[in-house]
Motif scaffolding. Structure first.
Motif, PDB file in Angstrom:
ATOM      1  N   LEU A  86      -9.572 112.831  10.735  1.00 37.59           N
ATOM      2  CA  LEU A  86     -10.988 113.022  10.408  1.00 37.59           C
ATOM      3  C   LEU A  86     -11.282 114.458   9.990  1.00 37.59           C
ATOM      4  O   LEU A  86     -12.191 114.702   9.194  1.00 37.59           O
ATOM      5  N   PRO A 130     -16.766 107.868  11.008  1.00 44.22           N
ATOM      6  CA  PRO A 130     -16.670 108.268   9.597  1.00 44.22           C
ATOM      7  C   PRO A 130     -15.659 107.431   8.818  1.00 44.22           C
ATOM      8  O   PRO A 130     -15.876 107.113   7.644  1.00 44.22           O
ATOM      9  N   LYS A 157     -17.010 103.840   8.235  1.00 51.30           N
ATOM     10  CA  LYS A 157     -18.082 103.794   7.234  1.00 51.30           C
ATOM     11  C   LYS A 157     -17.556 103.850   5.800  1.00 51.30           C
ATOM     12  O   LYS A 157     -18.315 103.636   4.861  1.00 51.30           O
TER      13      LYS A 157
END
Length: 328
Positions: A231, A278, A281
């Motif tokens: 991430l 994140p 999504k």
């Protein structure tokens, strides 16, 4: 009245007292324990009661990672055998409820408001449609909620232990590598914390990449380290592993949604989903979720949401206990 609840996982056990007021649930006392440090649930409960002497134990309910049959459970990722009746006797209270942990999570869904959920796909929910819950963590739990004509009734299943299905050449290579070590390969072998580590190690081997020094650090949560690096954009191979993990998570979520005809929506729970929002999504989650040929329109209409309230299972256990008491 406060209810003692417990979310019993292969890595951690959370015990808490939960009270209900004005239609809402609230955690009063809570503590977390390393499950492998204990030889059963009763010693953890005794430690909790010792540290919280104000708790007056009258009712208790526990959600445990494993199949519960006739009030008994042999836990999947712990060497424990649990019995609701034996716990009731040991604790000196008339009723102890033992539920599968995903069933407990499912009972908690109706306690949540929009602030506790993140929508990945709005869809068009059927008010009387079935719902599904899938949760990757130490293992891969699954459950359903079926509409009985008046309300939705949660039920447990062990779908995370069904056969892993390879869809790509890379998946097939992973399947063969895991079969050589484990024999049977379930979805839990790939969609779980340990599964993410397996994906990363497979990518290391298949690309002949150098094994990073941090990978075998016994002091760290390796799956968390991979996802954090992914991430943060610090490691391309970690990012590839996490993207693959998200794809597989979505595929199995789509499988569950079809098996249960979850027109009321599917919910992602567990410890991993909120931490990798994140990645969830990104478009590739929904693309993989809906990649079911002629059934794509059905999946496009299903709401897909991530549960971000960490106490949902505890609320569900309290809700279940309250309903069971009202029915007697």
């Amino acid at each position: 009245m406060n209810i003692l609840t417990g979310d019993i996982g292969g890595t951690h056990t959370r015990l808490a007292t939960v009270e209900q007021g004005a239609g809402r649930f609230r955690v009063v006392d809570i503590a977390r324990y390393a499950s492998p440090d204990f030889d059963g649930l009763l010693p953890i409960i005794e430690s909790f009661l010792h540290d919280h002497p104000q708790v007056q134990l009258q009712q208790a309910a526990f959600g445990v990672a494993g199949p519960v049959v006739n009030g008994r459970c042999r836990t999947t990722n712990l060497p424990w055998e649990l019995s609701a009746s034996e716990l009731s006797t040991a604790l000196g209270i008339p009723h102890v409820h033992l539920l599968n942990d995903l069933e407990a999570l499912a009972w908690g869904i109706d306690t949540l408001d929009d602030s506790s959920l993140v929508t990945l796909q709005a869809g068009h929910a059927s008010n009387q449609g079935n719902q599904a819950v899938i949760a990757a963590g130490t293992g891969l739990g699954q459950a359903g909620l079926t509409f009985d004509g008046a309300q939705r009734r949660p039920f447990a299943c062990e779908g995370g232990h069904t056969d892993f299905a390879a869809q790509t050449q890379r998946d097939t290579g992973l399947l063969q590598a895991l079969q050589s070590r484990y024999g049977h390969v379930s979805w839990e072998r790939t969609v779980s914390g340990a599964g993410l580590v397996e994906l990363f190690r497979y990518l290391l081997d298949s690309q002949a990449a150098t094994t990073p020094g941090w990978l075998d650090d016994p002091q760290q949560d390796t799956a968390a380290a991979i996802s954090q690096r992914a991430l943060a954009g610090d490691d391309a191979l970690c990012a590839e592993a996490l993207a693959w993990f998200v794809e597989l998570y979505a595929r199995e979520a789509g499988n569950l949604a079809l098996k249960l005809n979850a027109t009321g929506g599917i919910f992602l729970g567990g410890g991993i989903a909120p931490r990798i929002l994140p990645a969830l999504k990104k478009n590739y989650f929904l693309q993989a979720f809906m990649d079911k040929g002629r059934m794509q329109p059905l999946l496009e209409a299903m709401p897909v949401k991530v549960i971000c309230e960490q106490h949902t299972a505890l609320y569900g256990l309290a809700r279940y206990t309250g309903l069971a008491k009202a029915a007697t």
